[in-house]
Design a protein around this motif. Structure first.
Motif, short mmCIF file in Angstrom:
data_model
loop_
_atom_site.label_atom_id
_atom_site.label_comp_id
_atom_site.label_asym_id
_atom_site.label_seq_id
_atom_site.Cartn_x
_atom_site.Cartn_y
_atom_site.Cartn_z
N TYR A 195 0.83 -1.20 0.00
CA TYR A 195 0.00 0.00 0.00
C TYR A 195 0.87 1.26 0.00
O TYR A 195 0.53 2.26 -0.64
CB TYR A 195 -0.93 0.00 1.21
CG TYR A 195 -1.96 -1.11 1.18
CD1 TYR A 195 -2.74 -1.35 0.06
CD2 TYR A 195 -2.15 -1.94 2.28
CE1 TYR A 195 -3.68 -2.36 0.03
CE2 TYR A 195 -3.09 -2.97 2.26
CZ TYR A 195 -3.85 -3.17 1.13
OH TYR A 195 -4.78 -4.18 1.10
N LYS A 224 3.44 5.70 -5.85
CA LYS A 224 3.27 5.79 -7.30
C LYS A 224 2.21 6.83 -7.66
O LYS A 224 2.39 7.64 -8.58
CB LYS A 224 2.88 4.42 -7.87
CG LYS A 224 4.00 3.39 -7.86
CD LYS A 224 3.49 2.05 -8.41
CE LYS A 224 4.61 1.02 -8.46
NZ LYS A 224 4.11 -0.31 -8.95
N VAL A 256 -6.24 2.49 -0.09
CA VAL A 256 -5.17 3.28 -0.69
C VAL A 256 -5.59 4.72 -0.92
O VAL A 256 -4.79 5.65 -0.74
CB VAL A 256 -4.70 2.62 -2.02
CG1 VAL A 256 -3.66 3.50 -2.71
CG2 VAL A 256 -4.11 1.25 -1.75
N GLU A 275 2.14 1.65 -3.57
CA GLU A 275 1.05 2.07 -4.45
C GLU A 275 0.74 3.55 -4.25
O GLU A 275 0.54 4.31 -5.21
CB GLU A 275 -0.19 1.21 -4.19
CG GLU A 275 -1.25 1.33 -5.26
CD GLU A 275 -2.37 0.32 -5.09
OE1 GLU A 275 -3.43 0.52 -5.72
OE2 GLU A 275 -2.20 -0.65 -4.33
#
Length: 380
Positions: free
Chosen positions: A214, A220, A327, A217
């Motif tokens: 997580y 990113k 997220v 992610e």
């Protein structure tokens, strides 16, 4: 003076998380036998330098072979008798279960256990529970039902563990003490607010349950949004299923997503150069040591609203709580602190104050040592 068996799993964990307790027990005049399953010449020497006696024994940390566990039980009975142990102090699931039962069978007069989170078996992933997990949880609970009543004191680190393991299962324990954390040496972490872009840091085992996926992610997404932020990962790759490996980490470094320095021994220095500690864990933590360290270093904290993790954050005071497996919520929390750097500094100062209040290892060790002291026979 008592002969105390401090029974855990790995030597590194004992040196990293029990060194201060060992020193304090030795300073009290006790003889401390440090039981671990993987001693090397180096770790044995380090334990000796603390004033304790290293005792190797066989333990299968994650194995489920009952024959191996029986061997551990028999070996511990023999070792407790050999060293004439007066008090067994067992921590982590298998040592608590088999160490405590062994101590009872060996005739050890006093027995203490410490529950530091309920661990992987009690961790429910985003995909939901499984029959196998429920069965393993039931088996482990029944083993706790045998072991914990043998203890004069059971320490826990958060109220959820006491509720979910002991009270909900009607496990009889003589005394339960919530320590709130294992504690850290505050002098090892000095608050410092670095200049430049907000730096988020993840420190921990690189396991799915710890939320490393997580964190990556979210990094990113924030990169794609053009956030003025940096993302640091500290931790060793793990061989557990689903764990991120070294080649994946290298690829993320080459993409510019994260900074990963590999194995480091000076975690405090990396914390000092960071602004926000992020732990999107859904693991059944006790109270994460890494978060306590980050708070002592004066970092704002973003973590999940789950047992153990939520004990470290007063929402919107020293950090932000987010739901597990979310997220979008994690990205929003991180973006908020990028947008309002002054809030980040304010939260960091509050983190240090809370660490001084709740996680001073000297205060926590004093509670533990007081509980380990024999009762005064002259006391009314």
């Amino acid at each position: 003076m008592q002969h105390i068996a401090l029974v855990g799993t790995t030597a590194d964990a004992k040196l990293g998380f029990r060194a201060e307790l060992i020193k304090d027990l030795v300073a009290q005049g006790h003889i401390v036998y440090a039981f671990a399953g993987d001693y090397t010449d180096k770790t044995r020497s380090a334990i000796t330098a603390l004033g304790a006696i290293a005792v190797p024994y066989h333990i299968s940390r994650f194995g489920m072979n009952p024959l191996q566990d029986i061997y551990t039980l028999v070996q511990l009975i023999w070792l407790f008798k050999k060293y004439r142990i007066d008090l067994s102090f067992c921590y982590f699931a298998k040592p608590v279960i088999f160490g405590t039962i062994a101590a009872r069978l060996a005739g050890v007069p006093r027995r203490v256990a410490k529950i530091e989170g309920l661990g992987r078996i009690f961790t429910i992933p985003a995909t939901g529970d499984t029959r196998r997990a429920k069965l393993l949880r039931w088996v482990q609970t029944q083993l706790y039902r045998i072991a914990l009543p043998c203890c004069e004191t059971v320490f826990v680190l958060n109220p959820d563990d006491e509720q979910d393991l002991i009270r909900s299962n009607n496990i009889k324990v003589k005394r339960c003490i919530n320590l709130g954390g294992i504690g850290i040496n505050l002098s090892d972490y000095q608050p410092f607010t670095p200049k430049g872009s907000i730096r988020f840091i993840f420190v921990g085992r690189l396991l799915p349950e710890k939320g490393i996926g997580y964190f990556i992610e979210a990094a990113k997404i924030l990169r794609q949004q053009g956030a003025a932020a940096e993302f640091v990962v500290l931790g060793e790759p793990d061989n557990a299923p689903g764990a991120i490996n070294r080649s994946q980490l290298q690829h993320l470094v080459e993409q510019g997503t994260i900074f990963y320095p590999g194995r480091v021994l000076n975690v405090a220095e990396y914390l000092k150069q960071s602004h926000v500690f992020v732990l999107p864990s859904y693991y059944r933590e006790g109270v994460p040591r890494s978060t306590q360290e980050a708070m002592a270093a004066g970092l704002a904290v973003i973590t999940t609203n789950v047992p153990g993790c939520r004990e470290t954050v007063i929402d919107n005071e020293n950090g932000l709580l987010v739901p597990p497996h979310d997220v979008d919520a994690l990205v929003a929390a991180m973006q908020k602190l990028v947008t309002f750097p002054a809030l980040t500094e304010q939260m960091g100062r509050r983190s240090r104050a809370l660490a001084e209040q709740k996680y001073d290892v000297r205060k926590i060790n004093a509670i533990v040592i007081n509980a380990l002291a024999p009762e005064d026979p002259n006391k009314a």
